[in-house]
Write an enzyme that holds these catalytic residues in place. Structure first.
Site, PDB file in Angstrom:
ATOM      1  N   SER A 144       3.625  13.436   1.114  1.00 43.84           N
ATOM      2  CA  SER A 144       4.285  12.541   2.073  1.00 43.84           C
ATOM      3  C   SER A 144       5.632  13.149   2.463  1.00 43.84           C
ATOM      4  CB  SER A 144       4.531  11.187   1.386  1.00 43.84           C
ATOM      5  OG  SER A 144       5.425  10.402   2.125  1.00 43.84           O
ATOM      6  N   TYR A 157       7.264   6.323  -6.056  1.00 40.09           N
ATOM      7  CA  TYR A 157       6.394   6.895  -5.017  1.00 40.09           C
ATOM      8  C   TYR A 157       6.951   8.243  -4.558  1.00 40.09           C
ATOM      9  CZ  TYR A 157       3.712   7.403  -0.708  1.00 40.09           C
ATOM     10  OH  TYR A 157       2.881   7.886   0.282  1.00 40.09           O
TER      11      TYR A 157
HETATM   12  N1  NAP Z   1       0.214   5.390   5.421  1.00 44.69           N
HETATM   13  C1  NAP Z   1       1.310   6.106   5.356  1.00 44.69           C
HETATM   14  O1  NAP Z   1       2.300   5.813   6.053  1.00 44.69           O
HETATM   15  C2  NAP Z   1       1.352   7.328   4.457  1.00 44.69           C
HETATM   16  C3  NAP Z   1       2.436   8.196   4.617  1.00 44.69           C
HETATM   17  C4  NAP Z   1       2.501   9.306   3.810  1.00 44.69           C
HETATM   18  C5  NAP Z   1       1.516   9.568   2.887  1.00 44.69           C
HETATM   19  N2  NAP Z   1       0.476   8.708   2.740  1.00 44.69           N
HETATM   20  C6  NAP Z   1      -0.532   9.027   1.734  1.00 44.69           C
HETATM   21  O2  NAP Z   1      -1.813   9.069   2.341  1.00 44.69           O
HETATM   22  C7  NAP Z   1      -2.811   8.722   1.372  1.00 44.69           C
HETATM   23  C8  NAP Z   1      -3.733   7.674   1.959  1.00 44.69           C
HETATM   24  O3  NAP Z   1      -2.979   6.497   2.183  1.00 44.69           O
HETATM   25  P1  NAP Z   1      -3.307   5.439   3.335  1.00 44.69           P
HETATM   26  O4  NAP Z   1      -2.085   5.242   4.116  1.00 44.69           O
HETATM   27  O5  NAP Z   1      -4.559   5.792   4.004  1.00 44.69           O
HETATM   28  O6  NAP Z   1      -3.453   4.134   2.424  1.00 44.69           O
HETATM   29  P2  NAP Z   1      -4.633   3.070   2.260  1.00 44.69           P
HETATM   30  O7  NAP Z   1      -5.127   2.641   3.579  1.00 44.69           O
HETATM   31  O8  NAP Z   1      -4.090   2.092   1.296  1.00 44.69           O
HETATM   32  O9  NAP Z   1      -5.789   3.943   1.576  1.00 44.69           O
HETATM   33  C9  NAP Z   1      -5.706   4.388   0.259  1.00 44.69           C
HETATM   34  C10 NAP Z   1      -7.078   4.895  -0.137  1.00 44.69           C
HETATM   35  O10 NAP Z   1      -7.010   5.306  -1.513  1.00 44.69           O
HETATM   36  C11 NAP Z   1      -8.001   4.609  -2.234  1.00 44.69           C
HETATM   37  N3  NAP Z   1      -7.542   4.371  -3.598  1.00 44.69           N
HETATM   38  C12 NAP Z   1      -6.370   3.836  -3.999  1.00 44.69           C
HETATM   39  N4  NAP Z   1      -6.349   3.726  -5.333  1.00 44.69           N
HETATM   40  C13 NAP Z   1      -7.536   4.231  -5.776  1.00 44.69           C
HETATM   41  C14 NAP Z   1      -8.118   4.368  -7.050  1.00 44.69           C
HETATM   42  N5  NAP Z   1      -7.468   4.004  -8.164  1.00 44.69           N
HETATM   43  N6  NAP Z   1      -9.369   4.893  -7.143  1.00 44.69           N
HETATM   44  C15 NAP Z   1     -10.037   5.268  -6.027  1.00 44.69           C
HETATM   45  N7  NAP Z   1      -9.531   5.166  -4.792  1.00 44.69           N
HETATM   46  C16 NAP Z   1      -8.298   4.635  -4.680  1.00 44.69           C
HETATM   47  C17 NAP Z   1      -8.242   3.312  -1.477  1.00 44.69           C
HETATM   48  O11 NAP Z   1      -9.561   2.833  -1.686  1.00 44.69           O
HETATM   49  P3  NAP Z   1      -9.986   1.586  -2.606  1.00 44.69           P
HETATM   50  O12 NAP Z   1      -8.924   0.554  -2.508  1.00 44.69           O
HETATM   51  O13 NAP Z   1     -11.316   1.201  -2.025  1.00 44.69           O
HETATM   52  O14 NAP Z   1     -10.124   2.171  -3.974  1.00 44.69           O
HETATM   53  C18 NAP Z   1      -8.128   3.806  -0.036  1.00 44.69           C
HETATM   54  O15 NAP Z   1      -9.357   4.358   0.386  1.00 44.69           O
HETATM   55  C19 NAP Z   1      -2.063   8.269   0.115  1.00 44.69           C
HETATM   56  O16 NAP Z   1      -2.035   9.320  -0.826  1.00 44.69           O
HETATM   57  C20 NAP Z   1      -0.668   7.983   0.645  1.00 44.69           C
HETATM   58  O17 NAP Z   1       0.306   8.109  -0.350  1.00 44.69           O
HETATM   59  C21 NAP Z   1       0.357   7.576   3.511  1.00 44.69           C
END
Ligand code: NAP
Length: 260
Positions: A144, A157
Site C-alpha cells: 500500500s 496497518y
Molecule cells: N482498498 C484500498 O484502498 C487499498 C489500498 C491499498 C492497499 N490495499 C490492499 O489491497 C488488498 C485488497 O484489499 P481490498 O481493498 O480489495 O479489500 P476488501 O474488499 O476488504 O478485500 C479483501 C479480500 O481479502 C480477503 N480476506 C481478508 N481476510 C482474509 C482471510 N483471513 N482469509 C482469506 N481471505 C481473506 C477477503 O475475502 P473474505 O472476507 O471472503 O475472506 C477479500 O476477498 C489488501 O491487501 C489491502 O491491504 C487496499
C-alpha cells in the site's frame, strides 16, 4: 526480464471482493486457469462464475489464509495441477485506532499481522523453489502507499504494509537472476469494503477495476513497484523524504494524524 508473456495460471488470494475480485476479472479470458481463495464461498463462487463465462478454468478454495498450513498445502496443490505463472498475495485486512485515539489492542494487532504479513509470505514461499527451478514465474505482493510513511490513525496497518514492501524489494534482488519477477503493489485509495472502513479523507480514489487494469499493466512490464495514483504516489514519496517533524505536521493537518 523485459515485457512478459500473458500468465497462463494465476493464483490470487482474497479474490471474493475488491481488488482481488477485480484482478480475477481482469485475467479471465486471457489466463487458462485461475486459482482463487477467500473465506466467503458464495462471493468467491460468483466471481468464479463470471470468470468461467469468459472461458477461463477457475478453481476456488474457501480458506482462511491465517491457517497457513492449509494455505500452503492449497498453493502447492494448485502448482502441481498446472505450474503457476503469477501469484498475487492480495488478501488483507485493516485496523484503525479508536475514535478518541484509543490504541489498537494486541489481539487486533496480532490478527492483522497474521493476515497481512504471515499469510502473504506463506502464500509465496512455497512457489519460490518451483519457480526458480523452472526459471520462470512472477510474484506480486499487495502492499500500500501506507507503507511509505506511518500514519497515526492506522499504525499496525502501515507497519504490515511496510514489511511487505521491504520483503518484496529484497526478494526481487534474490530471485531476478533466476528468471523470477517480483513486484510490490502500492495502491492509494481503491473503492472496496476495506476503504469504506478507513476513517480519513480518501483523495484520488480509483475503482477496483481501474486498480486491476493498472496492476495488470505493471505486472506485464515486470515493474519492481506498481504505485498509484500518481498524485498520491508522489505525495507519499515526498512525505517519506521530509524530516520526520515536518511530515508529522503535514499529516496532522490533512487528518491522518491524531488531533489533540
Ligand atoms: N482498498 C484500498 O484502498 C487499498 C489500498 C491499498 C492497499 N490495499 C490492499 O489491497 C488488498 C485488497 O484489499 P481490498 O481493498 O480489495 O479489500 P476488501 O474488499 O476488504 O478485500 C479483501 C479480500 O481479502 C480477503 N480476506 C481478508 N481476510 C482474509 C482471510 N483471513 N482469509 C482469506 N481471505 C481473506 C477477503 O475475502 P473474505 O472476507 O471472503 O475472506 C477479500 O476477498 C489488501 O491487501 C489491502 O491491504 C487496499
Amino acid at each position: 526480464m523485459g515485457r512478459l508473456s500473458q500468465p497462463r495460471h494465476v493464483l490470487i488470494t482474497g479474490a471474493s471482493g475488491g481488488i482481488g475480485a477485480a484482478l480475477a476479472h481482469a485475467y479471465a479470458g486471457t489466463a487458462e486457469r485461475l486459482s482463487l481463495c477467500a473465506r466467503n464461498e458464495a462471493r468467491l463462487q460468483s466471481v468464479a462464475d463470471a470468470c468461467r463465462a469468459r472461458g477461463t478454468r477457475v478453481d476456488i478454495r474457501p480458506l482462511d489464509v491465517t491457517d497457513v498450513d492449509a494455505l500452503q498445502a492449497w498453493v502447492s496443490s494448485c502448482d502441481a495441477r498446472q505450474p503457476i505463472d503469477l501469484v498475487i498475495a492480495n488478501a488483507g485486512k485493516t485496523l484503525n485506532v479508536g475514535p478518541q485515539g484509543e490504541a489498537e489492542s494486541w489481539a487486533d494487532t496480532k490478527s492483522l499481522l497474521a493476515t497481512n504479513i504471515d499469510s502473504a509470505l506463506a502464500t509465496v514461499i512455497p512457489l519460490i523453489g518451483p519457480m526458480r527451478q523452472r526459471g520462470h514465474g512472477q510474484i506480486a505482493l499487495v502492499s500500500s502507499l501506507a507503507a511509505y510513511r506511518g500514519m497515526a490513525i492506522t499504525p499496525a496497518y502501515c507497519a504490515s504494509k511496510a514489511a511487505l514492501k521491504a520483503y518484496g524489494e529484497a526478494l526481487r534482488g534474490l530471485l531476478g537472476p533466476d528468471g523470477v519477477g517480483v513486484s510490490v503493489i502500492c495502491p492509494g485509495f481503491v473503492e472496496s469494503d476495506m476503504s469504506r472502513e478507513f476513517p480519513g479523507k480518501k483523495p484520488f480514489m480509483v475503482s477496483a477495476d481501474q486498480a486491476a487494469t493498472i496492476i495488470r499493466k505493471g505486472l506485464m512490464r515486470n515493474r519492481p513497484r506498481i504505485s498509484f495514483p500518481f498524485p498520491l504516489n508522489l505525495g507519499t514519496w515526498l512525505l517519506a523524504m521530509l524530516p520526520a517533524a515536518m511530515a508529522d505536521f503535514i499529516l496532522q493537518h490533512i487528518s491522518y494524524g491524531r488531533s489533540r
